[in-house]
Design an enzyme around this catalytic site. Sequence first.
Site, mmCIF file in Angstrom:
data_model
loop_
_atom_site.group_PDB
_atom_site.id
_atom_site.type_symbol
_atom_site.label_atom_id
_atom_site.label_comp_id
_atom_site.label_asym_id
_atom_site.label_seq_id
_atom_site.Cartn_x
_atom_site.Cartn_y
_atom_site.Cartn_z
ATOM 1 N N HIS A 199 0.825 -1.205 0.000
ATOM 2 C CA HIS A 199 0.000 0.000 0.000
ATOM 3 C C HIS A 199 0.867 1.265 0.000
ATOM 4 C CE1 HIS A 199 -2.284 3.027 2.559
ATOM 5 N NE2 HIS A 199 -2.992 2.975 1.447
ATOM 6 N N GLU A 221 2.106 1.833 -3.421
ATOM 7 C CA GLU A 221 1.042 2.416 -4.253
ATOM 8 C C GLU A 221 1.047 3.948 -4.116
ATOM 9 O OE1 GLU A 221 -2.967 4.009 -3.355
ATOM 10 O OE2 GLU A 221 -3.085 1.906 -2.728
ATOM 11 N N HIS A 222 1.121 4.429 -2.887
ATOM 12 C CA HIS A 222 1.166 5.888 -2.683
ATOM 13 C C HIS A 222 2.385 6.500 -3.384
ATOM 14 C CE1 HIS A 222 -1.578 7.204 0.775
ATOM 15 N NE2 HIS A 222 -1.999 6.016 0.422
#
Lengths: 423, 427
Positions: free
Chosen positions: B67, B70-71
């Site tokens: 995650h 992803e950022h």
Amino acid sequence: MKKIETTYNDIPVTIIETDKFKSVIGSLYFKTPIKKEMMVTRKMIMNLLLHTCKKYPQSKELNKKMMDLYNPSIVANTSREGNYRINRFAFRILDDKYTKDGNMLEAIKLFREIIFNPNVSDNAFDKDEFNLEYQAMKSEIESKIERPKNYALEKLDCQMGEGTPISYVATIEDLNKITSESLYQDYLKMIKESEIELILAGKTDNQDEIIRTVLDGLKTVKYDKELIISSDIKNEVQEEKETYDGKQSILTVGLKLGDISDYERSYVAPIYSGVLGGGASSRLFSVIREKNSLAYSCFSRYEKDDSVIVVSAGIDGKNYEKALSLIKQIVSQMSEVKEEEIERVKKEITSSLKESLDYLNSYPNYVYKAKLYNDTSDIYEKIKEVNKVTLKDITNFSKKVFLTDSFLLEGESSNENNKDKEA
Amino acid sequence: MKTIKIKKLNEIIYHETLDNGLNIYFYKTPGFQKKMAYFQTKYGSLYNDFIPINASEMKSFPLGIAHFLEHKLFESNDNESVFQKFEKNGAGVNAATTYDKTYYYFFGADHFYENLEILINMVQNPYFTDENVEKEKGIIGQELDMYSNNPSQVLLQKLYYNAIVNHPLKYDVGGTKEEVNKITKEDLYECYNTFYHPSNMILVIMGDLDEHEVFEFVRKNQAEKHFEKSKEIKLKKYEEPEKVVKKEETIYHNVVSPKIGYAYKFILPKLDDKKSFLRESYIQLFLATKFGSTTEFTEDLIKKKLVKSYFYYDYVFKDNIAIIFFAGDILDDEAVNDLIEEKLHDFSDLKEVFELYKKAYLSSYVKMFEVPDSVLNHIRIYVNRYGYVFDDLYELVEGISYDEYLKYVQSLKFNQKTKVTVLGKEE
């Protein structure tokens, strides 16, 4: 996509002809001047109607019937638009060629049963059904704090819209005044004393029959009360706080719009709000999140009918002062907007207007909302107007925007930090 | 370029595998304004332990790194942010990380090819620095706080945590603040280089566009870039026992009335694609017929004052694990528990609604094709899970046999259970 305007028994009907879809959708709207108690009653009515009806007094029987009709979607929602309460009932039914002959008309008849033949005896909604709905509503009201973001925005609305429908929220006091008898009376009022309108979209050979089936026997009234709310603007910023047991703090900020023109309301304000807090290139997002890492989400939302723009940010409570002062600063600098910023928002609005043509639900709603403003322009005319807005329009508009309120829902992490500091 | 013909509905999806291994799917939408593309990797929070490409040892990464990555792929090394690039074209952009995939997407009515190029180049040009990695920790910390503000989500997460012993389904996709704070730019590059090779990715596109132009554009874009030869990704294998970790636990949160959740755990044998799809459908169907809208299970619980206002069920399937859970603002734990157990072991009234649910399922499948976004989601989820799009899903569901279904659900053993209670904060 062809738009046809007609009437049935004086009820306005808009037909959007398109063969892009496999279903036909119908949206039936009931519009009434709002009263505070409708925040509870109209929602309960909506839920009760969808749950059972006279013909299928048990929800499991109604749901089985729906499945037998290839599960048409029959939905409803209720919302406040400025000074009005709108209850919308909608169906989305597959063309008979994907199901079986006659299925669509049968499903529309069921739609009618659901709305106009409710589960009622002795002039009251069925007691068991009413009690279930009462419980659900009670729990929803009592547990508002479990949805901190919405709660903080609601508190801001109450604060900044005091004395106007903006501050109307569902309360336990209003809920406790309702009985299954009184609710049924309110239902009858909704049917008899509403401005009714039908919007139909899709492709079908039997439009007339569908319209007749939906609207037969209905009568509409006409209201001329002003749709738009404009509230008083205070000189000082009112800053309020409340603590709760959650982790994250939610900061909401309210901006009121002064005496703005219809043109500004329709075209300039959305661009202003987009530059301020619409999307990741907006000023709020880039300053609050990207430059200062203060929040994961930070946005602004324009409420056209209420003449307000609201800002929301999920922050760590210890950063409250910093976040609020940055937001104030960002708003005060909105008189100096760059050409590329408004170009960006114009493109976003253009794109989303065009995309609204792709959805069976959104386009009828777009048409209805435009009609609330007596606006009959089509999407492409609207896009032209949006693109005419100039930098000067935004600068002039920014002088009519006043930051009047802030509300902080303070979570626990800031308290912990305060304790640390004291130690 | 090949075509996948969806039988029964005359719908077509175009597909091609490029030389570098990238799989492209295109769904043509005549008359629609919206154009959209998803760029997706088969990498999510479950893939946290693996042998990094070009390394030889198994390595564990901090929870939440997929995650975090992803950022960070939204970061670029020029002055203009990726958000600005898309928004200048009137397009929206976003991304999400799940247990088994990470996807990036844009949508907009105009400037499709420009946007597609920005999307592909954004994902294929990582730019991580010590400074931009540190900055992200504050933002993700706020995102994790936002989720932990939601008691229903916290309850669900705790059920997984207490049901699962070893498998990473135990943990939240976003990880924890402590773990996220350990992430370094070197970790990010290692994960990126392992999972973002084109051969581990798919590009799923829709729009009223010419199919030849779409494929040609992507071919050209990819031919200009150099990728190492694809290698097999070696993931850690988890031995997950049948037993749950903890039978019950009470936690405290900002709830107005107490919430209780129950989770049943199953370890399932490996099956081929369609059989595994059918198995999932059986369980879905069984839960719907026992607790769904054609029953009055929830209404009865409320009427009997066993539940205050709501009760729901759901399930998750990942690898060889299935979790079925129930939750609500339950007032009488024992009574509700008994009623659930009773329903789960009662197979007497299934036949009546079996055909109705099939009918409803099939019509929802047809309706999916009038909302092109849903078709895109369908494609990327099926390709991620099964490796391809089913062209015979309609027939597959239509052909579900009642006897097979009944035999399967009767074989389920609901004997591994965990319970979590959420109470208001202790004074």
